[in-house]
Design a protein around this motif. Structure first.
Motif, PDB file in Angstrom:
ATOM      1  N   UNK A 153       0.838  -1.201   0.000  1.00  0.00           N
ATOM      2  CA  UNK A 153       0.000   0.000   0.000  1.00  0.00           C
ATOM      3  C   UNK A 153       0.868   1.245   0.000  1.00  0.00           C
ATOM      4  N   UNK A 154       0.328   2.293  -0.583  1.00  0.00           N
ATOM      5  CA  UNK A 154       0.986   3.608  -0.556  1.00  0.00           C
ATOM      6  C   UNK A 154      -0.097   4.670  -0.690  1.00  0.00           C
ATOM      7  N   UNK A 155       0.064   5.769   0.033  1.00  0.00           N
ATOM      8  CA  UNK A 155      -0.863   6.897  -0.049  1.00  0.00           C
ATOM      9  C   UNK A 155      -0.068   8.176  -0.267  1.00  0.00           C
ATOM     10  N   UNK A 156      -0.536   8.987  -1.185  1.00  0.00           N
ATOM     11  CA  UNK A 156       0.109  10.286  -1.434  1.00  0.00           C
ATOM     12  C   UNK A 156      -0.954  11.280  -1.886  1.00  0.00           C
ATOM     13  N   UNK A 157      -0.601  12.549  -1.848  1.00  0.00           N
ATOM     14  CA  UNK A 157      -1.513  13.611  -2.274  1.00  0.00           C
ATOM     15  C   UNK A 157      -0.972  14.289  -3.521  1.00  0.00           C
ATOM     16  N   UNK A 158      -1.903  14.593  -4.430  1.00  0.00           N
ATOM     17  CA  UNK A 158      -1.554  15.295  -5.660  1.00  0.00           C
ATOM     18  C   UNK A 158      -2.218  16.667  -5.625  1.00  0.00           C
ATOM     19  N   UNK A 159      -1.438  17.727  -5.744  1.00  0.00           N
ATOM     20  CA  UNK A 159      -1.970  19.090  -5.750  1.00  0.00           C
ATOM     21  C   UNK A 159      -1.909  19.662  -7.157  1.00  0.00           C
ATOM     22  N   UNK A 160      -2.847  20.576  -7.443  1.00  0.00           N
ATOM     23  CA  UNK A 160      -2.929  21.158  -8.779  1.00  0.00           C
ATOM     24  C   UNK A 160      -3.846  20.391  -9.700  1.00  0.00           C
ATOM     25  N   UNK A 161      -4.742  19.568  -9.124  1.00  0.00           N
ATOM     26  CA  UNK A 161      -5.677  18.757  -9.916  1.00  0.00           C
ATOM     27  C   UNK A 161      -7.028  18.719  -9.223  1.00  0.00           C
TER      28      UNK A 161
END
Length: 269
Positions: A153-161
Motif C-alpha cells: 500500500x501507498x498513499x500520497x496527495x496530488x496538488x494542482x488537480x
C-alpha cells in the motif's frame, strides 16, 4: 399568584419538539459529502493470471484543500493469496502538479511533475504494457531485502488537480516479487485500469469524527415569573404556587381587616 396555564405549557412543548425535529431533519438532510473515484487494475502482460493479485486505486478529495486529491494504492491478493511488491504507480498529471507522500511505501523517485526527483528504474516502469503516461512514481527499491522493502500500500496527495481530471483516464501499476507470501515470489506484473467517467458522491465512513449534535434553545412561551408545581405522578393540571411577596401581601391585608373589625365592635359597644 403566578401560574402557567395548561395551554401555554402545551404550546411550549409543541414548539420545543418542533424545533428539535426541524434541527434534526436539517442535520440529517445535509451530511458532509465526499467525492471519490475507484479504479481497479489487472495484469495485462502475462497469461494464466487467475492467481495474480490485482490493484485498487482510490482517489478522494474528502478533507482536502481545493485542488488537492488523495490517492491510495492497495494490492488486492489473488484468488490463491498471491501478493506483490508495489514498485511503480503511473498516471496522467499536468506538468505543474506536485506530489506529497502520506503513508505506506516510500516514494523514491518521481517523473513528469513539478516534484520530480531521481529516475524511475526499470523494475518500476510499464514498458510493453501498451499504455503511455505523463507521470510516474517509484515506490521503494528493487528486491524485498528480507521483507524490509515489501509494500502492498501507498498513499500520497496530488496538488494542482481535481477529481474530474481523472475520470475515464488510464492508470498503471507495476508489481514485482509476485507470488505466494509463504513461498516463491519470482513473478512480476504490469497492471492497467480505467477510471469511471463519473465521480461518485458518498457519505463519510463510520470511522470519521462524529458531528456535534445541534443545540436548540427552548422558546420562551408564557414563562411564569414564579415557580410552578405539578401534581405528583405528572400529567395532571398545574397547581399554582403563591410567590413569597404575594403571601406577605395577603397576610398584611388579612391583619388589617381584623384590626378594623375590632375597632368597629369597640365603637358600637
Amino acid at each position: 399568584m403566578s401560574y402557567l396555564p395548561k395551554r401555554a405549557m402545551s404550546a411550549k412543548t409543541v414548539l420545543t419538539t418542533a424545533g428539535f425535529a426541524l434541527a434534526s431533519a436539517a442535520f440529517l438532510a445535509s451530511p458532509v459529502k465526499a467525492d471519490e473515484l475507484t479504479v481497479n487494475l489487472s495484469d495485462v502482460t502475462n497469461s494464466n493470471t487467475e492467481n495474480y493479485p490485482t490493484v485498487e486505486i482510490k482517489l478522494s478529495d474528502d478533507g482536502m484543500a481545493d485542488g488537492t486529491v488523495q490517492v491510495t494504492v492497495n494490492v488486492v491478493p489473488g484468488s490463491t493469496g498471491y501478493i506483490g511488491d508495489l514498485r511503480g504507480v503511473h498516471m496522467n498529471l499536468p506538468g505543474g502538479a506536485t506530489i506529497t507522500p502520506v503513508s505506506g511505501g516510500p516514494i523514491t523517485a518521481i517523473e513528469g511533475t513539478a516534484s520530480d526527483f531521481g529516475k524511475i528504474g526499470s523494475s518500476a516502469n510499464l514498458n510493453g504494457s501498451g499504455a503511455s503516461f505523463t507521470s510516474g512514481i517509484e515506490i521503494g527499491e528493487q528486491g524485498l531485502k528480507g521483507g524490509s522493502d515489501d509494500y502492498q500500500t501507498v498513499t500520497f496527495q496530488v496538488s494542482g488537480v481535481s477529481l474530474s481530471d481523472f475520470t475515464s483516464d488510464t492508470f498503471g501499476v507495476r508489481m514485482m516479487s509476485v507470488g505466494d507470501p509463504n513461498g516463491s515470489r519470482s513473478l512480476s506484473s504490469k497492471t492497467l485500469g480505467t477510471a469511471p467517467d463519473t465521480v461518485v458522491v458518498t457519505n463519510p465512513g463510520d470511522g470519521g469524527s462524529e458531528p456535534e449534535e445541534p443545540v436548540v434553545e427552548e422558546p420562551n412561551v408564557g414563562e411564569p415569573e414564579g415557580p410552578v408545581a405539578e401534581e405528583p405522578g405528572g400529567g395532571g393540571e398545574p397547581v399554582a404556587v403563591p410567590e413569597p411577596t404575594t403571601m406577605a401581601g395577603l397576610a398584611l391585608g388579612f391583619g388589617g381587616l381584623v384590626a378594623a373589625r375590632r375597632r368597629k365592635m369597640n365603637k358600637d359597644g
